[in-house]
Design a protein around this motif. Sequence first.
Motif, PDB file in Angstrom:
ATOM      1  N   ALA A   1       8.653   3.877 -11.486  1.00 36.49           N
ATOM      2  CA  ALA A   1       8.316   5.296 -11.432  1.00 36.49           C
ATOM      3  C   ALA A   1       9.536   6.144 -11.080  1.00 36.49           C
ATOM      4  CB  ALA A   1       7.204   5.527 -10.410  1.00 36.49           C
ATOM      5  N   GLU A   2      10.380   5.626 -10.186  1.00 39.33           N
ATOM      6  CA  GLU A   2      11.596   6.355  -9.802  1.00 39.33           C
ATOM      7  C   GLU A   2      12.567   6.467 -10.971  1.00 39.33           C
ATOM      8  OE1 GLU A   2      12.906   4.103  -6.470  1.00 39.33           O
ATOM      9  OE2 GLU A   2      11.546   5.104  -5.050  1.00 39.33           O
ATOM     10  N   ASP A   3      12.451   5.536 -11.944  1.00 40.97           N
ATOM     11  CA  ASP A   3      13.302   5.583 -13.136  1.00 40.97           C
ATOM     12  C   ASP A   3      12.611   6.260 -14.315  1.00 40.97           C
ATOM     13  OD1 ASP A   3      15.475   4.471 -11.966  1.00 40.97           O
ATOM     14  OD2 ASP A   3      15.274   2.488 -12.872  1.00 40.97           O
ATOM     15  N   GLY A   4      11.443   6.887 -14.064  1.00 38.53           N
ATOM     16  CA  GLY A   4      10.765   7.646 -15.113  1.00 38.53           C
ATOM     17  C   GLY A   4       9.798   6.858 -15.961  1.00 38.53           C
ATOM     18  N   VAL A   5       9.543   5.576 -15.610  1.00 40.10           N
ATOM     19  CA  VAL A   5       8.580   4.745 -16.355  1.00 40.10           C
ATOM     20  C   VAL A   5       7.250   4.833 -15.624  1.00 40.10           C
ATOM     21  CG1 VAL A   5       8.055   2.440 -17.217  1.00 40.10           C
ATOM     22  CG2 VAL A   5      10.428   3.216 -17.104  1.00 40.10           C
ATOM     23  N   LYS A   6       6.274   5.606 -16.202  1.00 39.41           N
ATOM     24  CA  LYS A   6       5.057   5.917 -15.461  1.00 39.41           C
ATOM     25  C   LYS A   6       3.772   5.500 -16.172  1.00 39.41           C
ATOM     26  CE  LYS A   6       7.410   9.835 -13.296  1.00 39.41           C
ATOM     27  NZ  LYS A   6       7.409  11.297 -13.036  1.00 39.41           N
ATOM     28  N   SER A   7       3.898   4.942 -17.362  1.00 37.54           N
ATOM     29  CA  SER A   7       2.700   4.500 -18.086  1.00 37.54           C
ATOM     30  C   SER A   7       3.006   3.194 -18.794  1.00 37.54           C
ATOM     31  CB  SER A   7       2.279   5.560 -19.110  1.00 37.54           C
ATOM     32  OG  SER A   7       3.260   5.669 -20.134  1.00 37.54           O
TER      33      SER A   7
ATOM     34  N   ALA B   1       1.993   9.148  -6.249  1.00 39.62           N
ATOM     35  CA  ALA B   1       2.522  10.495  -6.004  1.00 39.62           C
ATOM     36  C   ALA B   1       3.550  10.891  -7.064  1.00 39.62           C
ATOM     37  CB  ALA B   1       3.137  10.564  -4.603  1.00 39.62           C
ATOM     38  N   LEU B   2       4.240   9.886  -7.618  1.00 41.42           N
ATOM     39  CA  LEU B   2       5.238  10.155  -8.652  1.00 41.42           C
ATOM     40  C   LEU B   2       4.603  10.277 -10.039  1.00 41.42           C
ATOM     41  CD1 LEU B   2       8.072   7.709  -7.499  1.00 41.42           C
ATOM     42  CD2 LEU B   2       8.189  10.209  -7.518  1.00 41.42           C
ATOM     43  N   GLY B   3       3.280  10.038 -10.128  1.00 41.27           N
ATOM     44  CA  GLY B   3       2.587  10.233 -11.402  1.00 41.27           C
ATOM     45  C   GLY B   3       2.346   8.979 -12.203  1.00 41.27           C
TER      46      GLY B   3
ATOM     47  N   ALA C   1       0.837  -1.208   0.000  1.00 40.01           N
ATOM     48  CA  ALA C   1       0.000   0.000   0.000  1.00 40.01           C
ATOM     49  C   ALA C   1       0.871   1.258   0.000  1.00 40.01           C
ATOM     50  CB  ALA C   1      -0.921  -0.012   1.218  1.00 40.01           C
ATOM     51  N   LYS C   2       1.933   1.222   0.775  1.00 42.33           N
ATOM     52  CA  LYS C   2       2.845   2.368   0.841  1.00 42.33           C
ATOM     53  C   LYS C   2       3.548   2.586  -0.503  1.00 42.33           C
ATOM     54  CE  LYS C   2       6.768   4.190   3.474  1.00 42.33           C
ATOM     55  NZ  LYS C   2       7.746   3.921   4.564  1.00 42.33           N
ATOM     56  N   ALA C   3       3.959   1.472  -1.136  1.00 40.33           N
ATOM     57  CA  ALA C   3       4.652   1.573  -2.428  1.00 40.33           C
ATOM     58  C   ALA C   3       3.714   2.136  -3.498  1.00 40.33           C
ATOM     59  CB  ALA C   3       5.168   0.196  -2.852  1.00 40.33           C
ATOM     60  N   LEU C   4       2.440   1.692  -3.501  1.00 41.44           N
ATOM     61  CA  LEU C   4       1.478   2.199  -4.482  1.00 41.44           C
ATOM     62  C   LEU C   4       1.202   3.684  -4.261  1.00 41.44           C
ATOM     63  CD1 LEU C   4      -1.303  -0.511  -5.026  1.00 41.44           C
ATOM     64  CD2 LEU C   4       0.310   0.415  -6.688  1.00 41.44           C
ATOM     65  N   GLU C   5       1.127   4.078  -2.983  1.00 50.61           N
ATOM     66  CA  GLU C   5       0.907   5.488  -2.664  1.00 50.61           C
ATOM     67  C   GLU C   5       2.058   6.351  -3.199  1.00 50.61           C
ATOM     68  OE1 GLU C   5       0.378   8.327   1.311  1.00 50.61           O
ATOM     69  OE2 GLU C   5       0.235   6.148   1.498  1.00 50.61           O
ATOM     70  N   ASN C   6       3.273   5.871  -2.987  1.00 50.45           N
ATOM     71  CA  ASN C   6       4.451   6.609  -3.476  1.00 50.45           C
ATOM     72  C   ASN C   6       4.458   6.667  -5.001  1.00 50.45           C
ATOM     73  OD1 ASN C   6       5.343   6.972  -0.869  1.00 50.45           O
ATOM     74  ND2 ASN C   6       6.769   5.235  -0.915  1.00 50.45           N
ATOM     75  N   ALA C   7       4.068   5.532  -5.648  1.00 47.69           N
ATOM     76  CA  ALA C   7       4.067   5.480  -7.108  1.00 47.69           C
ATOM     77  C   ALA C   7       3.044   6.464  -7.677  1.00 47.69           C
ATOM     78  CB  ALA C   7       3.757   4.061  -7.581  1.00 47.69           C
TER      79      ALA C   7
END
Length: 538
Positions: free
Chosen positions: A456-462, A434-436, A426-432
């Motif tokens: 997401a931290e490496d810029g892969v968001k979709s 938040a990163l878009g 749940a925490k990881a999904l929340e952070n993800a």
Amino acid sequence: MAITSANQLELLQTAEAVAREKMIDPALVIEAMEESLARAAKSRYGAEMDIRVAIDRKTGRATFTRVRTVVEDDELENYQAEFTVDQARQYMDDPKVGDTFVEEVPPVEMGRIAAQSAKQVILQKVREAERDRQYEEFKDRAGTIINGQVKREEYGNVIVDVGTGEAILRRNEKIGREAYRPNDRIRCYIKDVRREARGPQIFLSRTAPEFMAELFKMEVPEIYDGIIEIKAVARDPGSRAKIAVISYDGSIDPVGACVGMRGSRVQAVVNELQGEKIDIIPWNEDQPTFLVNALQPAEVSKVVLDEEAGKIEVVVPDEQLSLAIGRRGQNVRLASQLTGLDIDIMTEAEESERRQAEFAERTKLFMDTLDLDEFFAQLLVSEGFANLEEVAYVELDELLVIDGVDAATAEELQARARDYLEAQNAKALENARALGVEDSLIAFEGLTPQMIEALAEDGVKSLEDFATCADWELAGGWTTVDGERTKDDGSLEKFGITLEQAQDMVMTARILLGWVDPADLVTEEEADEDDATEEAEA
């Protein structure tokens, strides 16, 4: 001078003499003469004229002709070599575009300048023919050994006479500090033959691993006959080398055959290589076994192979460490080249210390996350549990085999592990989010919340971003540059994703997006299977 009957036969005699001297086709020399005479004629009649010369191969008579081509009215540019259909009717019956009109012209008087120019043309053509002959002769000899004679040395590079041409042995291809004097005999490996503007370039080597393999082929009849095969060679030129061999005849010892009676065969190779020490090693399909052989004369206690990373850990007794590494790391470096693996050598004491550190780290993980005392956490680690996922989702019976663990305790352990993992997810999904990260990526099957957060931290968001990733960008990999292997970190590498899994996931994403038709993939797989079947039958 004019081409008269008195010197017509001299043309053929000259062509024959030059062809014999340069070992080329006489027809090429005659063609060069024809071109040179045509050039001289153009300087007399006009450069824009299309003057051609034909030398009779039997009589030596040179015939000079002027050629004009019929072209369209609007394409007429060169009035000396072209004419229109109307103009051509004066000389031809029913002329058509593309037809040619040939008329003989008087032979030219060649002055001193024209004669010199003709000579240059002939020499240039002869040189080109010579170069072509040399290239054709040596292009198929690349990968073989050649004997030559040293002609001279230029800036450390040795120029070698190889019979019908010159070859170059660069200073970085010489063994150690080899020095040669003119007329010394030398044996080298033909590493490469290139066709260049200045002529064919033949590059020699005495440091190439293939040179040693070819020398053994010359000294060991069993290798030449294919009974014994050289599988790999690694060299530190002039110092030490390792060569791996295998025998396809059970009655022949590959190592013994290469060594020869009283070491005669291997000694012949050693002498040619300026005293280079050679370790002859039996090749084995099993990589750990092969590596143990490759690290001789050191003794190996244990081998741990990571096939995906192409890396191997070797444990040796403390007193064997220096022998396994070798002087200046030579032994382990050659073994690494021979096996194609990165080798990490450690002593038994270092390996024990690392295992203890891993044990303590896992113990602390279970103590902190499952609220266990140290003794109970150590029991879990001792039974082979390495992470929370294994505790949370393992079959209950595997927990019950631990001393002191009953059904209620096992269920409580799994409940705690699952609660902790769910909270982390749940925490990881929340952070993800938040990163878009978009819902399309969150809903993609096969990605855990922690993986989505790492992406997401490496810029892969979709899902589109994910579908454009290369497999090594996700799983990591290794790149070899100038013989050095460098590590490429992957976004999902810490989660144990393999290259094959990464390929499957990326391809699934591309199919979902409609970028790839699944039917095309099936066709490619069937084609690959057919190719594999054909190779197996062959």
